[in-house]
Design a protein around this motif. Structure first.
Motif, short mmCIF file in Angstrom:
data_model
loop_
_atom_site.label_atom_id
_atom_site.label_comp_id
_atom_site.label_asym_id
_atom_site.label_seq_id
_atom_site.Cartn_x
_atom_site.Cartn_y
_atom_site.Cartn_z
N ASP A 85 -27.84 15.99 -22.88
CA ASP A 85 -28.40 15.35 -21.69
C ASP A 85 -29.70 16.02 -21.26
OD1 ASP A 85 -26.21 13.65 -21.76
OD2 ASP A 85 -25.17 14.62 -20.08
N TYR A 86 -29.74 17.35 -21.31
CA TYR A 86 -30.94 18.09 -20.93
C TYR A 86 -32.09 17.80 -21.91
CZ TYR A 86 -34.04 22.01 -19.88
OH TYR A 86 -35.14 22.78 -19.56
N GLN A 87 -31.79 17.78 -23.19
CA GLN A 87 -32.83 17.49 -24.19
C GLN A 87 -33.38 16.08 -24.00
OE1 GLN A 87 -33.30 21.03 -25.31
NE2 GLN A 87 -34.45 19.50 -26.41
N ARG A 88 -32.52 15.13 -23.64
CA ARG A 88 -32.97 13.77 -23.41
C ARG A 88 -33.96 13.73 -22.24
NH1 ARG A 88 -28.39 11.38 -22.81
NH2 ARG A 88 -28.38 11.41 -20.54
N ALA A 94 -39.94 15.24 -18.85
CA ALA A 94 -39.70 16.10 -17.69
C ALA A 94 -40.27 17.49 -17.93
CB ALA A 94 -38.21 16.19 -17.40
N LYS A 95 -40.80 18.07 -16.90
CA LYS A 95 -41.38 19.42 -16.94
C LYS A 95 -40.81 20.23 -15.79
CE LYS A 95 -44.49 18.49 -20.16
NZ LYS A 95 -44.24 18.90 -21.50
N ALA A 96 -40.98 21.53 -15.87
CA ALA A 96 -40.55 22.41 -14.79
C ALA A 96 -41.27 22.04 -13.50
CB ALA A 96 -40.84 23.87 -15.15
N THR A 97 -40.52 22.01 -12.43
CA THR A 97 -41.13 21.73 -11.13
C THR A 97 -41.95 22.96 -10.69
OG1 THR A 97 -39.13 22.43 -9.99
CG2 THR A 97 -39.35 20.08 -10.46
N ARG A 98 -42.82 22.73 -9.75
CA ARG A 98 -43.76 23.77 -9.33
C ARG A 98 -43.10 25.10 -8.94
NH1 ARG A 98 -49.23 23.05 -6.31
NH2 ARG A 98 -49.69 25.22 -5.89
N HIS A 143 -29.75 20.52 -9.51
CA HIS A 143 -30.66 20.93 -10.59
C HIS A 143 -31.88 20.02 -10.50
CE1 HIS A 143 -32.41 21.25 -14.57
NE2 HIS A 143 -31.80 22.42 -14.65
N PRO A 144 -33.10 20.58 -10.58
CA PRO A 144 -34.29 19.74 -10.37
C PRO A 144 -34.46 18.60 -11.37
CG PRO A 144 -34.90 22.03 -10.86
CD PRO A 144 -33.41 21.98 -10.79
N LEU A 145 -33.88 18.72 -12.57
CA LEU A 145 -34.04 17.67 -13.57
C LEU A 145 -32.75 16.91 -13.85
CD1 LEU A 145 -36.25 19.60 -16.17
CD2 LEU A 145 -36.99 18.15 -14.27
N LEU A 146 -31.62 17.56 -13.65
CA LEU A 146 -30.34 16.95 -14.01
C LEU A 146 -29.56 16.41 -12.81
CD1 LEU A 146 -29.17 19.63 -16.61
CD2 LEU A 146 -30.02 17.33 -17.10
N GLY A 147 -30.08 16.63 -11.60
CA GLY A 147 -29.36 16.20 -10.41
C GLY A 147 -28.26 17.20 -10.05
N LYS A 148 -27.27 16.74 -9.31
CA LYS A 148 -26.18 17.64 -8.92
C LYS A 148 -25.21 17.78 -10.09
CE LYS A 148 -26.47 16.66 -4.03
NZ LYS A 148 -25.84 15.99 -2.88
N ILE A 149 -25.01 19.03 -10.49
CA ILE A 149 -24.08 19.33 -11.58
C ILE A 149 -23.13 20.41 -11.10
CG2 ILE A 149 -25.68 18.60 -13.40
CD1 ILE A 149 -26.35 21.51 -13.96
N ASN A 150 -21.95 20.46 -11.70
CA ASN A 150 -21.00 21.45 -11.22
C ASN A 150 -21.37 22.85 -11.73
OD1 ASN A 150 -19.70 21.88 -13.78
ND2 ASN A 150 -18.36 20.14 -13.41
N ILE A 151 -20.71 23.84 -11.19
CA ILE A 151 -21.06 25.24 -11.49
C ILE A 151 -20.89 25.54 -12.98
CG2 ILE A 151 -20.50 27.66 -11.00
CD1 ILE A 151 -21.75 26.20 -8.61
N ARG A 152 -19.83 25.05 -13.58
CA ARG A 152 -19.62 25.28 -15.02
C ARG A 152 -20.82 24.74 -15.82
NH1 ARG A 152 -15.02 26.49 -17.41
NH2 ARG A 152 -13.81 25.62 -15.68
#
Length: 188
Positions: A85-88, A94-98, A143-152
């Protein structure tokens, strides 16, 4: 592959240690120079530290405060699925946010950057001990690119993110002879 807390800690340790070991082999010019407009090793180290710091801090918050980001009722993705999902997302541009972009790095900063990076590793792994397996799946962080993700999934992400940047550095080093030759031609 679903990783339990022990496996996550092991993967985190390996990803941090491998990155530091590689960075410490680089001469100052390779640590600070930005070949082909890419981030230098020092900048990548700064970026990783900036991206890990909020997570290591959040793991120490009272869990009730983390409810602000909601809780997850669905099971965690596998490590491999999170990586896919991250690679997609990256492949879609997508790039790192400021907030997570590095500044200019100088050779004298290497020791402090490495120490800061390893400090984040220690904070993460120490705070992880206070979390149960169920809590890792329940609580979420943004997460700035993946949205809300759980801690794991966030811990999976950190391990993969370190490995991702190490791979980029190694690729730059494979091209290093060409880059180094170009630099020498400019200087001499």
């Amino acid at each position: 592959m679903y990783l339990n807390q022990h496996e996550i800690r092991s993967r985190l340790d390996t990803s941090f240690d491998n990155f530091v070991d590689f960075v410490n082999t680089l001469p100052d010019i390779r640590f600070t120079a930005s070949p082909y407009g890419k981030w230098s090793a020092g900048q990548q180290l700064d970026h990783l530290t900036k991206s890990i710091r909020p997570v290591s801090s959040a793991l120490g918050f009272p869990k009730i405060t983390l409810r602000y980001f909601g809780t997850s009722a669905i099971p965690s993705r596998s490590y491999d699925q999170l990586v896919t999902d991250y690679q997609r997302v990256l492949n879609n541009g997508a790039k790192a946010t400021r907030a997570y972009q590095p500044g200019v790095i100088y050779p004298a900063q290497r020791t402090a950057l490495v120490q800061g990076f390893l400090l984040q590793k220690k904070k993460l792994t120490d705070k992880l001990q206070a979390w149960s397996e169920n809590e890792l799946d329940r609580y979420r962080l943004p997460h700035p690119l993946l949205g809300k993700i759980n801690i794991r999934e966030m811990l999976y992400y950190i391990a993969h993110h370190n490995e991702h940047h190490l791979s980029k550095l190694k690729d730059q080093e494979l091209q290093g002879h060409t880059w180094q030759n170009q630099l020498q031609q400019l200087i001499f």
